[in-house]
Design a protein around this motif. Sequence first.
Motif, PDB file in Angstrom:
ATOM      1  N   LEU A 107      -1.346  -5.993 -10.080  1.00 18.53           N
ATOM      2  CA  LEU A 107      -0.735  -4.711 -10.467  1.00 18.53           C
ATOM      3  C   LEU A 107      -1.513  -4.039 -11.596  1.00 18.53           C
ATOM      4  O   LEU A 107      -1.659  -2.817 -11.617  1.00 18.53           O
ATOM      5  N   ARG A 108      -2.013  -4.863 -12.526  1.00 17.27           N
ATOM      6  CA  ARG A 108      -2.817  -4.289 -13.619  1.00 17.27           C
ATOM      7  C   ARG A 108      -4.079  -3.640 -13.051  1.00 17.27           C
ATOM      8  O   ARG A 108      -4.462  -2.547 -13.457  1.00 17.27           O
ATOM      9  N   HIS A 109      -4.701  -4.314 -12.092  1.00 23.22           N
ATOM     10  CA  HIS A 109      -5.912  -3.768 -11.488  1.00 23.22           C
ATOM     11  C   HIS A 109      -5.622  -2.493 -10.704  1.00 23.22           C
ATOM     12  O   HIS A 109      -6.430  -1.565 -10.683  1.00 23.22           O
ATOM     13  N   LEU A 110      -4.481  -2.462 -10.070  1.00 20.48           N
ATOM     14  CA  LEU A 110      -4.124  -1.291  -9.266  1.00 20.48           C
ATOM     15  C   LEU A 110      -3.598  -0.140 -10.114  1.00 20.48           C
ATOM     16  O   LEU A 110      -3.536   0.999  -9.651  1.00 20.48           O
ATOM     17  N   GLY A 111      -3.212  -0.455 -11.343  1.00 24.12           N
ATOM     18  CA  GLY A 111      -2.657   0.590 -12.210  1.00 24.12           C
ATOM     19  C   GLY A 111      -1.198   0.905 -11.937  1.00 24.12           C
ATOM     20  O   GLY A 111      -0.700   1.979 -12.293  1.00 24.12           O
ATOM     21  N   CYS A 130      -3.323   3.884  -8.483  1.00 25.44           N
ATOM     22  CA  CYS A 130      -2.097   4.508  -7.991  1.00 25.44           C
ATOM     23  C   CYS A 130      -0.964   3.974  -8.839  1.00 25.44           C
ATOM     24  O   CYS A 130      -0.868   2.772  -9.056  1.00 25.44           O
ATOM     25  N   SER A 131      -0.111   4.849  -9.332  1.00 25.99           N
ATOM     26  CA  SER A 131       0.908   4.386 -10.269  1.00 25.99           C
ATOM     27  C   SER A 131       2.066   3.696  -9.563  1.00 25.99           C
ATOM     28  O   SER A 131       2.937   3.136 -10.207  1.00 25.99           O
ATOM     29  N   THR A 132       2.088   3.730  -8.237  1.00 21.07           N
ATOM     30  CA  THR A 132       3.177   3.105  -7.490  1.00 21.07           C
ATOM     31  C   THR A 132       2.617   2.043  -6.541  1.00 21.07           C
ATOM     32  O   THR A 132       1.518   2.189  -6.018  1.00 21.07           O
TER      33      THR A 132
END
Lengths: 203, 203, 203, 203
Positions: A124-128, A17-19
């Motif tokens: 955050l990197r893992h979540l995108g 998810c980008s957010t």
Amino acid sequence: MSADASNQAMLRRSKPCSTALLLIDVINHFEFPDGDQIARQALKIAPKIARLRSRARAAGIPTIYVNDNFGEWRSELSVLLSRCLRPGARGARFVEQLRPDDEDYFVLKPMHSAFYQTPLETLLRHLGSKTLILSGLTTNSCITCTAHDANMRELELIVPSDCSAARTDEEHKQALLHLKSTLGAKTGRSTALKLNECTDRTS
Amino acid sequence: MSADASNQAMLRRSKPCSTALLLIDVINHFEFPDGDQIARQALKIAPKIARLRSRARAAGIPTIYVNDNFGEWRSELSVLLSRCLRPGARGARFVEQLRPDDEDYFVLKPMHSAFYQTPLETLLRHLGSKTLILSGLTTNSCITCTAHDANMRELELIVPSDCSAARTDEEHKQALLHLKSTLGAKTGRSTALKLNECTDRTS
Amino acid sequence: MSADASNQAMLRRSKPCSTALLLIDVINHFEFPDGDQIARQALKIAPKIARLRSRARAAGIPTIYVNDNFGEWRSELSVLLSRCLRPGARGARFVEQLRPDDEDYFVLKPMHSAFYQTPLETLLRHLGSKTLILSGLTTNSCITCTAHDANMRELELIVPSDCSAARTDEEHKQALLHLKSTLGAKTGRSTALKLNECTDRTS
Amino acid sequence: MSADASNQAMLRRSKPCSTALLLIDVINHFEFPDGDQIARQALKIAPKIARLRSRARAAGIPTIYVNDNFGEWRSELSVLLSRCLRPGARGARFVEQLRPDDEDYFVLKPMHSAFYQTPLETLLRHLGSKTLILSGLTTNSCITCTAHDANMRELELIVPSDCSAARTDEEHKQALLHLKSTLGAKTGRSTALKLNECTDRTS
């Protein structure tokens, strides 16, 4: 040792998810100078943060609590939580509206910024995540600090004007103005914020 | 928000001590490739680490657990602990010998090094640590990684040869040799290590 | 102040490439313990690194020098370079084969790892690098240290066996073995390495 | 590789001093949005910074330039300097008053904060700095960002009101107010600042 394996496992479980929505220092005992004053300001925004968190959940946007360890250094969320929720605790009415649940991430920070000496960047990197929605306490301290650190990592910033607070309305407004003019943060009200669905994204 | 105040409070409670003992990845479920093999090697060193920890306690040297979050991202030590101690868990016999108690510090790490995206550096600064004793798992991965990071922060290193383990004795010995020759780490047995009293220091 | 604007400008000039070549500590005066011995080992690999760099250039792969500041703290590459190339300098014959040119990036580091307190991570993000080819000095110190840091940032690693060196062949070989078994680094010879063309990529 | 040896050498050459003066982004070409406006504001403070630097020099306080690399990534101060000083350059009259000399430290930064991905922390540790005097550009961006990062590292802050500037006086004053009320920075005029002699300290 097994960090890679475990983190990869987590990554597979999470939908990209980008957010991401951050709740900063909301699990709070308010036992510090000006704590009483901040607790009063905080109480006003609790329902707004709670609603934003519900909407984020519905849209598939991950919620990450990033919270002061309040000098405990034990990594024990349940202990911190019960300390903040005990009868008579300054912020109990605030905190009870914002308890994390099993789907939320919870990261401890030792200092003001959500990035300084925390695993937030890896998460955050893992979540995108490319865009952060910042909420919580206080607008002119931890949120400002976190916003600068996010900006240096080239993340986009949204700081809804009704989801953070400071000692005074004046400090809150001034901080929002700073974040808008210096970092290009979007600072409209949370109710006007459109949350893009993240449930159907692919990596 | 109140990080300063809280951390200062913690600092006042702790006696300054130039040495700190680190237990790396000892709260472990060993559910990863080669985990079974590492669990067997780990079992041999558990009593040595437990004894070293007791001696550190007696000498006033703080013990800091720095532990993989195993992809949980919840900052909930008790949950991690019960997962590792449940009947049938691979490492239960290892972990039960090394449970943290209320006097120990516990820091989560997202990756291999105890310093990378963790508050360890801030905690060590507050404690006044100049020398680290490294123990735990595994010698050639997280301990090597942590040792390099400690060296870049100009901390002295002690890696007792009988308080860490790897997949094989060969990998363990080779890693110790590397840490000794490259970083100047002391790698004698824990029983030969003199722990200076830290109980009567002043800041 | 204008970091964003400038870095964006740089980013537009660079073609994205998933691989980057690092030359570590090759601009070197070898004025330190064992420096003479390392200089002799280094001389053997200079032509291999030079050839690898030429091939990288031809393939559109960016070359990044990451170099000790040798305690100078002046950020003056030309001064560092002339100091290392002056007649009689221990490593002059090594360094003259590996001078950076205007197309190369040059980043100073204060300690061993190419990542610790350097802008390398930001540069790699701008370049789009996912895989690092590590070369230079020394295999068991700065290259090992850098490799661990790259691994924690989830970058893939290639450490060609003929493009780095240590005090002794034994230390060099042992370090390669460690990087291969612990981090999954590819450690074949540079001549066997296929460099994918990066000239026609789009971001 | 030889970072330790070299840095130790540097440390021996430097006198420990509990204060350091930072000049942020003063070597500047002002080629970015609002650059012209900032250049005009900057020109007013140049003599104040120059005088403060002279006084620091006399008192044995080290001066550290921490400067944007302006997307060059070459670590070549002389090139950056000549670019900023060439005839017709927007900030030439500003920069020529503030050239670094051989006794000053010069550190490049890739983003806004003087601490983010720079060796500043290591340099300050070597110098023994506990208090930072911040000057340069701009008050509400890089100086604010740097001040927050310094505060998280528990350094004391002095931000003389006449030695930094922003796009407008209003932004400058508002940033000073923020730094004073949030971080406890001292924000009096530079002329009222007493610089303690650091020439006779021992480590």
